[in-house]
Design a protein around this motif. Structure first.
Motif, PDB file in Angstrom:
ATOM      1  N   SER A  48       0.808  -1.230   0.000  1.00  0.00           N
ATOM      2  CA  SER A  48       0.000   0.000   0.000  1.00  0.00           C
ATOM      3  C   SER A  48       0.842   1.282   0.000  1.00  0.00           C
ATOM      4  CB  SER A  48      -0.941   0.008   1.216  1.00  0.00           C
ATOM      5  OG  SER A  48      -1.814  -1.085   1.192  1.00  0.00           O
ATOM      6  N   PRO A  49       1.715   1.451  -0.998  1.00  0.00           N
ATOM      7  CA  PRO A  49       2.532   2.670  -1.073  1.00  0.00           C
ATOM      8  C   PRO A  49       1.689   3.855  -1.534  1.00  0.00           C
ATOM      9  CG  PRO A  49       2.856   1.383  -3.039  1.00  0.00           C
ATOM     10  CD  PRO A  49       1.965   0.558  -2.140  1.00  0.00           C
ATOM     11  N   ASP A  50       2.291   5.023  -1.455  1.00  0.00           N
ATOM     12  CA  ASP A  50       1.614   6.233  -1.909  1.00  0.00           C
ATOM     13  C   ASP A  50       1.842   6.484  -3.393  1.00  0.00           C
ATOM     14  OD1 ASP A  50       0.772   7.233   0.809  1.00  0.00           O
ATOM     15  OD2 ASP A  50       2.937   7.163   1.089  1.00  0.00           O
ATOM     16  N   VAL A  51       3.031   6.106  -3.882  1.00  0.00           N
ATOM     17  CA  VAL A  51       3.417   6.375  -5.271  1.00  0.00           C
ATOM     18  C   VAL A  51       4.137   5.162  -5.845  1.00  0.00           C
ATOM     19  CG1 VAL A  51       4.804   7.832  -6.810  1.00  0.00           C
ATOM     20  CG2 VAL A  51       3.659   8.856  -4.831  1.00  0.00           C
ATOM     21  N   ALA A  52       3.850   4.853  -7.108  1.00  0.00           N
ATOM     22  CA  ALA A  52       4.583   3.815  -7.829  1.00  0.00           C
ATOM     23  C   ALA A  52       5.229   4.439  -9.057  1.00  0.00           C
ATOM     24  CB  ALA A  52       3.656   2.679  -8.252  1.00  0.00           C
ATOM     25  N   LEU A  53       6.546   4.293  -9.178  1.00  0.00           N
ATOM     26  CA  LEU A  53       7.264   4.712 -10.383  1.00  0.00           C
ATOM     27  C   LEU A  53       7.308   3.524 -11.318  1.00  0.00           C
ATOM     28  CD1 LEU A  53      10.371   6.676  -9.006  1.00  0.00           C
ATOM     29  CD2 LEU A  53       8.213   7.617  -9.843  1.00  0.00           C
ATOM     30  N   LEU A  54       6.759   3.655 -12.512  1.00  0.00           N
ATOM     31  CA  LEU A  54       6.637   2.527 -13.432  1.00  0.00           C
ATOM     32  C   LEU A  54       7.306   2.823 -14.766  1.00  0.00           C
ATOM     33  CD1 LEU A  54       2.813   1.791 -12.939  1.00  0.00           C
ATOM     34  CD2 LEU A  54       4.718   0.695 -11.734  1.00  0.00           C
ATOM     35  N   ASP A  55       8.236   1.972 -15.155  1.00  0.00           N
ATOM     36  CA  ASP A  55       8.789   2.055 -16.499  1.00  0.00           C
ATOM     37  C   ASP A  55       7.686   1.684 -17.481  1.00  0.00           C
ATOM     38  OD1 ASP A  55      10.406   2.127 -18.719  1.00  0.00           O
ATOM     39  OD2 ASP A  55      11.392   0.217 -18.304  1.00  0.00           O
ATOM     40  N   VAL A  56       7.580   2.406 -18.583  1.00  0.00           N
ATOM     41  CA  VAL A  56       6.538   2.101 -19.566  1.00  0.00           C
ATOM     42  C   VAL A  56       6.727   0.703 -20.144  1.00  0.00           C
ATOM     43  CG1 VAL A  56       5.634   2.713 -21.832  1.00  0.00           C
ATOM     44  CG2 VAL A  56       6.052   4.506 -20.158  1.00  0.00           C
ATOM     45  N   ARG A  57       7.971   0.356 -20.429  1.00  0.00           N
ATOM     46  CA  ARG A  57       8.238  -0.935 -21.074  1.00  0.00           C
ATOM     47  C   ARG A  57       8.895  -1.887 -20.093  1.00  0.00           C
ATOM     48  NH1 ARG A  57      10.210   0.483 -27.237  1.00  0.00           N
ATOM     49  NH2 ARG A  57       8.478   1.871 -27.742  1.00  0.00           N
ATOM     50  N   MET A  58       8.120  -2.895 -19.670  1.00  0.00           N
ATOM     51  CA  MET A  58       8.620  -3.908 -18.743  1.00  0.00           C
ATOM     52  C   MET A  58       8.120  -5.282 -19.159  1.00  0.00           C
ATOM     53  SD  MET A  58       8.359  -2.250 -14.913  1.00  0.00           S
ATOM     54  CE  MET A  58       6.621  -1.781 -15.018  1.00  0.00           C
ATOM     55  N   PRO A  59       8.831  -6.340 -18.790  1.00  0.00           N
ATOM     56  CA  PRO A  59       8.386  -7.699 -19.109  1.00  0.00           C
ATOM     57  C   PRO A  59       7.222  -8.143 -18.221  1.00  0.00           C
ATOM     58  CG  PRO A  59      10.365  -7.766 -17.775  1.00  0.00           C
ATOM     59  CD  PRO A  59      10.141  -6.317 -18.118  1.00  0.00           C
ATOM     60  N   VAL A  60       6.641  -9.280 -18.575  1.00  0.00           N
ATOM     61  CA  VAL A  60       5.520  -9.915 -17.859  1.00  0.00           C
ATOM     62  C   VAL A  60       4.263  -9.074 -17.985  1.00  0.00           C
ATOM     63  CG1 VAL A  60       4.682 -10.953 -15.727  1.00  0.00           C
ATOM     64  CG2 VAL A  60       7.155 -10.942 -16.221  1.00  0.00           C
ATOM     65  N   LEU A  61       4.298  -7.851 -17.477  1.00  0.00           N
ATOM     66  CA  LEU A  61       3.183  -6.912 -17.593  1.00  0.00           C
ATOM     67  C   LEU A  61       3.795  -5.540 -17.817  1.00  0.00           C
ATOM     68  CD1 LEU A  61       0.012  -6.926 -17.207  1.00  0.00           C
ATOM     69  CD2 LEU A  61       0.457  -6.071 -14.901  1.00  0.00           C
ATOM     70  N   ASP A  62       3.422  -4.889 -18.914  1.00  0.00           N
ATOM     71  CA  ASP A  62       4.059  -3.601 -19.192  1.00  0.00           C
ATOM     72  C   ASP A  62       3.545  -2.519 -18.245  1.00  0.00           C
ATOM     73  OD1 ASP A  62       1.677  -2.390 -20.207  1.00  0.00           O
ATOM     74  OD2 ASP A  62       2.069  -3.188 -22.202  1.00  0.00           O
ATOM     75  N   GLY A  63       4.200  -1.363 -18.290  1.00  0.00           N
ATOM     76  CA  GLY A  63       3.872  -0.302 -17.362  1.00  0.00           C
ATOM     77  C   GLY A  63       2.460   0.221 -17.490  1.00  0.00           C
ATOM     78  N   ILE A  64       1.929   0.232 -18.692  1.00  0.00           N
ATOM     79  CA  ILE A  64       0.567   0.736 -18.901  1.00  0.00           C
ATOM     80  C   ILE A  64      -0.452  -0.169 -18.227  1.00  0.00           C
ATOM     81  CG2 ILE A  64      -1.212   1.219 -20.624  1.00  0.00           C
ATOM     82  CD1 ILE A  64       1.078   1.980 -22.526  1.00  0.00           C
ATOM     83  N   GLU A  65      -0.321  -1.482 -18.447  1.00  0.00           N
ATOM     84  CA  GLU A  65      -1.256  -2.415 -17.820  1.00  0.00           C
ATOM     85  C   GLU A  65      -1.076  -2.432 -16.308  1.00  0.00           C
ATOM     86  OE1 GLU A  65      -3.820  -3.773 -19.225  1.00  0.00           O
ATOM     87  OE2 GLU A  65      -3.189  -2.728 -21.049  1.00  0.00           O
ATOM     88  N   ALA A  66       0.156  -2.296 -15.857  1.00  0.00           N
ATOM     89  CA  ALA A  66       0.404  -2.223 -14.417  1.00  0.00           C
ATOM     90  C   ALA A  66      -0.250  -0.973 -13.834  1.00  0.00           C
ATOM     91  CB  ALA A  66       1.899  -2.221 -14.138  1.00  0.00           C
ATOM     92  N   CYS A  67      -0.119   0.131 -14.556  1.00  0.00           N
ATOM     93  CA  CYS A  67      -0.741   1.380 -14.133  1.00  0.00           C
ATOM     94  C   CYS A  67      -2.259   1.232 -14.052  1.00  0.00           C
ATOM     95  CB  CYS A  67      -0.369   2.495 -15.101  1.00  0.00           C
ATOM     96  SG  CYS A  67      -1.179   4.075 -14.798  1.00  0.00           S
ATOM     97  N   ARG A  68      -2.835   0.598 -15.071  1.00  0.00           N
ATOM     98  CA  ARG A  68      -4.290   0.413 -15.105  1.00  0.00           C
ATOM     99  C   ARG A  68      -4.750  -0.432 -13.919  1.00  0.00           C
ATOM    100  NH1 ARG A  68      -4.605  -0.862 -20.015  1.00  0.00           N
ATOM    101  NH2 ARG A  68      -5.370   1.141 -20.769  1.00  0.00           N
TER     102      ARG A  68
END
Length: 233
Positions: A48-68
């Protein structure tokens, strides 16, 4: 109050570098470093963090889907890390719920500032990312679906002054600049901004920028580059 952060990037040196910069701040704690989007989602759900820094391009699940997934399941705010010359998913990620965008070559102080801004509930776009968003994605013919209820007809719920406010938001003006343009107080502008977001079902000022272009209130390329005010002020 300590800002809890998850850093997700498949490049270990980048991930560790960002984590080191953030973790030495008195008001920021990096609670997890992960190398793919699925691990980022799991870490957010578990910690339960306050902020997640996500690379747009990542394996397994990309940053966009992770963001969603993160935006749909938690109150955690997300900041996307992007390479300006190669990433072509800015527009889609904003629809997925991203609260900010930073280039991977961001300066140390700007990275720290971005985390604090987003944790406070505001939005942030690196100027070059905003320029790309407006000049390319809002003008594209094949785009992701429009924001909910952001058709041109939806603007009819706004008063004339609220439409003016949305126009200025779309051009990237700060509250102070909008106040000067409308010859009103900043307090009044804050009220107008709140009404615009509430009536149009928009999460933040970044979505207001998109909405202004999608609805045709601003023609793509007509207003020059727009950068969302980091503090919203």
């Amino acid at each position: 109050m300590t800002i809890r952060v998850v850093v997700a990037d498949d490049q270990e040196l980048v991930r560790s570098g960002f984590a080191m910069i953030l973790d030495v701040q008195e008001d920021i704690e990096v609670v997890a470093e992960v190398g793919d989007g699925a691990a980022a989602v799991e870490a957010v759900e578990r910690l339960s963090p306050d902020v997640a820094l996500l690379d747009v391009r990542m394996p397994v699940l990309d940053g966009i889907e992770a963001c969603r997934a993160i935006s749909g399941r938690s109150a955690c705010r997300t900041v996307m890390l992007t390479t300006f010359d190669s990433d072509e998913y800015v527009y889609e990620a904003l629809h997925a719920g991203a609260s900010g965008f930073l280039l991977k070559d961001v300066r140390r102080d700007d990275l720290v500032h971005a985390v604090r801004v987003v944790a406070a509930g505001d939005s942030l776009l690196a100027p070059s990312v905003a320029r790309r968003l407006i000049s390319e994605y809002t003008a594209a013919t094949a785009r992701p679906p429009a924001l909910p209820e952001s058709s041109a007809e939806r603007l009819e719920v706004l008063t004339a002054r609220e439409r003016e406010t949305l126009l200025h938001l779309g051009r990237g003006l700060s509250n102070a600049e909008i106040a000067a343009a409308l010859v009103v107080s900043e307090h009044t502008v804050k009220s107008h901004v709140g009404n615009v977001l509430a009536k149009l079902g928009l999460r933040d000022r970044i979505q207001a920028v998109i909405c202004a272009y999608e609805t045709g209130l601003i023609a793509a390329g007509s207003a020059g580059p727009a950068a969302v005010s980091p503090s919203g002020e």
